[in-house]
Design an enzyme around this catalytic site. Structure first.
Site, short mmCIF file in Angstrom:
data_model
loop_
_atom_site.label_atom_id
_atom_site.label_comp_id
_atom_site.label_asym_id
_atom_site.label_seq_id
_atom_site.Cartn_x
_atom_site.Cartn_y
_atom_site.Cartn_z
N ARG A 214 0.60 -0.99 0.04
CA ARG A 214 0.00 0.06 -0.02
C ARG A 214 0.96 1.42 0.02
O ARG A 214 1.95 1.08 0.55
CB ARG A 214 -0.93 0.02 1.30
N LYS A 239 -2.56 -1.73 7.54
CA LYS A 239 -4.01 -1.45 7.65
C LYS A 239 -4.52 -2.28 8.48
O LYS A 239 -5.51 -1.79 9.24
CB LYS A 239 -4.47 -1.49 6.27
N TYR A 342 -9.25 -8.64 -5.04
CA TYR A 342 -8.22 -8.04 -5.55
C TYR A 342 -7.46 -8.71 -6.98
O TYR A 342 -6.75 -8.40 -7.45
CB TYR A 342 -7.08 -7.69 -4.77
#
Length: 362
Positions: A214, A239, A342
């Site tokens: 990320r 996250k 994803y």
């Protein structure tokens, strides 16, 4: 039995003193209302289901939200703190004047419907008109509202019968974003970032495509987290709060070597990707958002988000033949269901795999 007395102001006050229960009192406009409340309350006490609602009737949503933002929000990640402060604004505007006890399922459902019909600040590029708020945005606002109530009930011991958010229909989360790089988009993106004046932008974009990390994970890296010799990056602040170790491809190793050898890094800065000093003289991670947005608009692919590079990288890992467990270990996805959102495999790539299977069977 309850004691009911008339107050000097002409109202009627009911006081219940029952062994094993705290003294409870409430004031009413008429004597009959006081008697009815007393009977219901004593009956609930006998059945063991009485909930003292006085605190819920006295505490406004404004006060509850202020306390939540003051006590609970600071315990979360900085990005979450910023997001919750933004989400709190429409919640405060709608519910602020209500007492917690007055916020029921019907009122929360009304908020949901009103927000879903609200135009966002974003405008459709083709029509120029404001677009409706995304259902996912409203879901996140409701999640914050629900947690305020959960905290009030469980931690602050506010007397509420139920969390009203739990009993409403939530907006659909949707299918999830499946943007991939197509045609010559990757070539155009890389050429543009390579030509940018600050080489850190190019390193960050290319590392995202190689590792699937990320943007916050990349920009927040410290020198000690990058092990060039072992070709790994250790991530502690992620996250989902789960530490993980990301392996480097040979290309990623070369990129990190260039980043670590950046001659412009100040001696007292341990950030791999560093920004200019702030007013407090502290250096924070390199903020490349404006540069990224300007570049993607200049090359005609404004709809490409930086997070789409993670999507692309994870999808390529699957297409390369890695198992779901191996991909999850690299990407940090906790559930296979989230991982599937994803990994949108190209149909043309699957055709080739099917041909290979057919050849083996023959």
């Amino acid at each position: 039995m309850a004691t009911i007395v008339k107050t000097p102001s002409g109202t009627w006050k009911a006081v219940i003193r029952k062994q094993g229960w705290p003294t409870t009192a409430k004031t009413f406009r008429t004597k009959r209302d006081a008697e009815d409340w007393s009977r219901r309350t004593e009956d609930d006490m006998v059945r063991g289901v009485y909930i003292q609602r006085g605190s819920a009737e006295r505490m406004s949503f404004d006060d509850a939200l202020d306390r939540y933002l003051r006590e609970v929000t600071p315990t979360k990640k900085l990005a979450t703190q910023r997001a919750e402060k933004l989400k709190s604004k429409p919640l405060r505007k709608f519910f602020g004047g209500y007492a917690l006890a007055a916020i029921g399922v019907d009122l929360v459902a009304s908020y949901r419907d009103k927000r879903l019909s609200t135009a966002s600040q974003r405008k459709n590029k083709s029509t120029g008109k404001a677009t409706p708020l995304r259902p996912a945005t409203v879901r996140l606002e409701l999640a914050l509202l629900g947690h305020v109530f959960t905290t009030a009930i469980k931690e602050w011991r506010i007397g509420l019968v139920q969390n009203p958010v739990h009993n409403i229909r939530k907006p659909s989360a949707g299918e999830g974003r499946d943007r991939r790089l197509h045609g010559d988009e990757e070539t155009r993106v890389l050429a543009a970032v390579d030509a940018y004046s600050n080489p850190m932008l190019s390193w960050i974009v290319r590392i995202a495509l190689e590792t699937g990390m990320r943007s916050s994970e990349i920009t927040g890296l410290r020198l000690r987290q990058v092990d060039i010799n072992r070709r790994i990056v250790r991530l502690a602040d992620t996250k989902n709060d789960s530490a993980r170790t990301v392996p480097m491809t040979l290309a990623a190793q070369a990129l990190f070597e260039q980043a670590l050898a950046n001659p412009l890094r100040p001696k007292d800065c341990d950030l791999v990707f560093f920004g200019e000093p702030g007013r407090d003289e502290r250096r924070r991670p390199y903020n490349f958002n404006k540069a990224w947005n300007d570049i993607k608009h200049s090359i005609g692919i404004a709809d490409l988000r930086f997070h789409d590079l993670r999507h692309e990288a994870v999808s390529r890992l699957v297409e390369a033949g890695l198992s779901d467990q191996e991909v999850a270990a690299i990407s940090g996805h906790k559930s296979m269901q989230m991982l599937k959102r994803y990994t949108h495999l190209r149909a043309e790539d699957l055709v080739g795999r099917l041909d290979e299977l057919s050849t083996v069977r023959r």
